[in-house]
Enzyme design. Structure first.
Site, mmCIF file in Angstrom:
data_model
loop_
_atom_site.group_PDB
_atom_site.id
_atom_site.type_symbol
_atom_site.label_atom_id
_atom_site.label_comp_id
_atom_site.label_asym_id
_atom_site.label_seq_id
_atom_site.Cartn_x
_atom_site.Cartn_y
_atom_site.Cartn_z
ATOM 1 N N SER A 20 34.164 69.342 -23.461
ATOM 2 C CA SER A 20 34.622 68.089 -22.880
ATOM 3 C C SER A 20 33.796 67.724 -21.656
ATOM 4 C CB SER A 20 36.116 68.188 -22.563
ATOM 5 O OG SER A 20 36.634 66.953 -22.165
ATOM 6 N N ASP B 3 34.346 60.237 -21.307
ATOM 7 C CA ASP B 3 33.796 61.539 -20.961
ATOM 8 C C ASP B 3 32.953 62.013 -22.153
ATOM 9 O OD1 ASP B 3 35.854 62.139 -22.720
ATOM 10 O OD2 ASP B 3 36.526 63.911 -21.632
ATOM 11 N N ASP C 186 33.075 64.032 -24.682
ATOM 12 C CA ASP C 186 33.598 64.119 -26.047
ATOM 13 C C ASP C 186 34.460 62.911 -26.401
ATOM 14 O OD1 ASP C 186 35.717 64.976 -24.396
ATOM 15 O OD2 ASP C 186 36.607 66.168 -25.999
ATOM 16 N N ASP D 242 37.269 61.643 -25.493
ATOM 17 C CA ASP D 242 38.735 61.586 -25.621
ATOM 18 C C ASP D 242 39.383 60.997 -24.372
ATOM 19 O OD1 ASP D 242 38.333 63.800 -23.978
ATOM 20 O OD2 ASP D 242 39.752 65.099 -25.032
#
Length: 567
Positions: free
Chosen positions: A144, A300, A302, A304
């Site tokens: 992440s 961000d 990734d 999400d």
């Protein structure tokens, strides 16, 4: 040292074997102990840690052992695990693709089919696959918004949400067993020949796109050409889908930061690839200013999470907090639906403003422990025909809208926020106007978080507060105290109610005037996390700026006085 040599004999990666040999040759005993004194713990967030050699790092052997443990637990739990299989995706970090392939090939050796994305994929696109493909689980290889030296292994259950207890503990048990045995592993060619490895190609990504475009919640098209926005993928994997979805929704003035658009796990233009960190949004805000855009948006790495800065009257850009975005979403989405049949929620450390917005709309509201896994798993348990899940958020920039993805989704959140902004613009209003309207109705809600270092020799703060409970905090009387460890809510008149939340070492003090402080002691260090909320009413006809200044001053006093009382 026997552990080290055993590890060298099993490690499939020449890079980490060489790294370990160098540590041995250089007699770096402290570093070896750091890597071998314990194992990287598997929990409800899966695995996350620095990449390197040894069981306390992220590497191919740890990934293979983790995949073997996960696979065995799936076989134990689901009679049809082999046929239904697991969907697997990965982010743009250097080792992520290899870790994802290792996961698929270990599962294949156990007879479990894997659906592996043929390219990088945003976390919500992978989580979507559980319900879409009816798999028993999903794995996303991602760290992440952590620094470049990290990677992670996130697990979703067959309901499409992140795992919660007791599944995490059962998987951890199987990983420990797998680590003592030879790793089952098929070659890629054999896995493909046995139809145990199926590649998810463009049509899969298109299925996610179609599902969002078909959602009624993403179809409020109110003059999208009336606003513009800049966008940053933060060197992550969100750009292609983010830009596509915005185009689908009619937003034709979207400017992507070119230096941050493509996946790059070294994150060269940011000190820390987290939109919440100071400086991370500088480039996207500069691009917004260049084009006089209405919004400066980011995902961000990734994708999400969703972050947004909004143009002010001066032409500069100011970040919204996660609580501000969550409150705006709540009001907007409830106004577009039959609110009396909708369920919305947030976490205990998020603003109480959403609960008041829900009440004003006649909607159903719920609250969970911190962590998005709770928001979605609890929503599934609580929703009924008369209370269908609509929206949930946590203050750390995580939002889920509708049920296409049962996890936070920064891609759909961005589209909805752009639509919200365009609708306001069509009415001659701004995001700031809408926030002020909510604050005039419910009071200015300010939220802040602080970590406080404590005296290591002092008694544990949680036990201390329970043994000698305060009667006032920062000069305010305590109306009630929620003790999540005991599962009780004690009112100032002595009445005690039960709390419907899992046990956790958390104390919540509700104070006169609506203020609140939440105390979460660290289980490993002499420190405590404190979450503060101040509510300041706006008088009829009072200038908003005056009330906002008063609220900020009240928050500063609150934090200062409370911290002094803990030391």
């Amino acid at each position: 040292m026997q552990q080290v040599h055993d590890w060298l004999a099993k490690d499939p990666d020449p890079k980490t074997r060489q790294e370990l040999k160098q540590l041995l040759d250089n007699h770096q005993q402290q570093e070896l102990e750091s890597r071998f004194s314990s194992r990287l713990a598997f929990g409800t967030a899966g695995l996350r840690g620095k990449v390197g050699a040894g069981p306390n790092r992220m590497n191919r052997l740890v990934i293979q052992e983790t995949a073997a443990g996960l696979g065995q637990h799936l076989l134990n739990h689901f009679s049809d695990a082999k046929e239904r299989g697991v969907v697997i995706g990965y982010d743009g970090r250097p080792d992520s693709k290899q870790f994802a392939e290792d996961t698929a090939l270990v599962l294949a050796a156990l007879g479990i089919k894997s659906y592996l994305t043929h390219d990088v994929a945003a976390t919500p696109i992978v989580a979507f696959g559980v319900r879409h493909l009816n798999t028993v689980a999903a794995v996303v290889v991602t760290a992440s918004h952590n620094p470049p030296e990290y990677n992670g292994f996130k697990v979703y259950w067959d309901n499409g949400a992140q795992i919660i207890p007791p599944q995490d503990a059962h998987i951890a048990e199987q990983i420990d067993i797998a680590a003592t045995k030879p790793i089952p592993l098929l070659s890629k060619a054999d896995a493909e020949a046995k139809h145990l490895l199926q590649w998810l190609k463009a049509d899969y990504y298109q299925a996610y796109r179609d599902a969002l475009n078909d959602s009624a919640l993403l179809n409020h098209h109110s003059n999208p050409k009336g606003i513009s926005l800049s966008y940053s993928a933060m060197h992550g994997v969100g750009a292609n889908m983010a830009e596509t979805l915005l185009t689908d929704a009619g937003f034709d003035k979207v400017y992507s930061v070119p230096e941050q658009r493509d996946p790059d796990g070294s994150f060269p233009t940011v000190n820390f690839p987290n939109p919440e960190e100071a400086g991370a949004m500088d480039m996207v805000m500069a691009l917004a200013k260049q084009h006089d855009a209405t919004l400066a948006c980011a995902n961000d790495p990734d994708a999400d999470r969703f972050a947004v800065a909004v143009r002010t009257e001066s032409g500069d850009y100011k970040m919204l907090t996660g609580d501000q975005v969550g409150s705006l979403f709540g009001h907007y989405l409830l106004s577009k639906t039959d609110a009396s049949k909708q369920l919305v929620g947030n976490t205990i450390v998020s603003s109480t403003l959403l609960s008041k917005i829900a009440a004003a709309h006649g909607a159903h509201y719920y609250q969970t422990l911190t962590g998005f896994k709770w928001l979605t798993n609890v929503a599934m348990q609580k929703q009924t025909a008369e209370a269908q899940f609509l929206f949930a958020y946590e203050e750390a920039l995580g939002y889920t809208i509708g049920t296409t993805v049962w996890d936070k989704d920064g891609l759909s959140a961005q589209v909805v926020f752009a639509q919200l902004t365009a609708e306001l613009a069509a009415e001659g209003k701004t995001i700031w106007d809408q926030l002020e309207s909510l604050y005039r109705q419910h009071g200015i809600h300010l939220n802040a978080q602080r970590s406080i270092a404590l005296d290591p020799s002092a008694p544990a703060i949680g036990a201390q507060l329970r043994q000698s409970p305060p009667t006032t905090i920062a000069g305010k009387a305590i109306d009630s105290v929620a003790d999540l460890a005991e599962g009780t809510l004690t009112h100032s008149d002595g009445q005690v109610d039960n709390i419907d939340l899992p046990a956790s070492d958390v104390l919540i003090y509700h104070l006169e005037g609506g203020s609140r402080v939440i105390i979460r002691p660290s289980g490993t260090e002499p420190k405590v996390k404190c979450y503060y909320e101040v509510i300041e009413p706006i008088a009829q006809g009072e200038a908003y700026q005056q009330a906002e200044t008063r609220a900020q001053q009240a928050m500063e006093r609150f934090i200062t006085d409370h911290q002094a009382s803990l030391k």
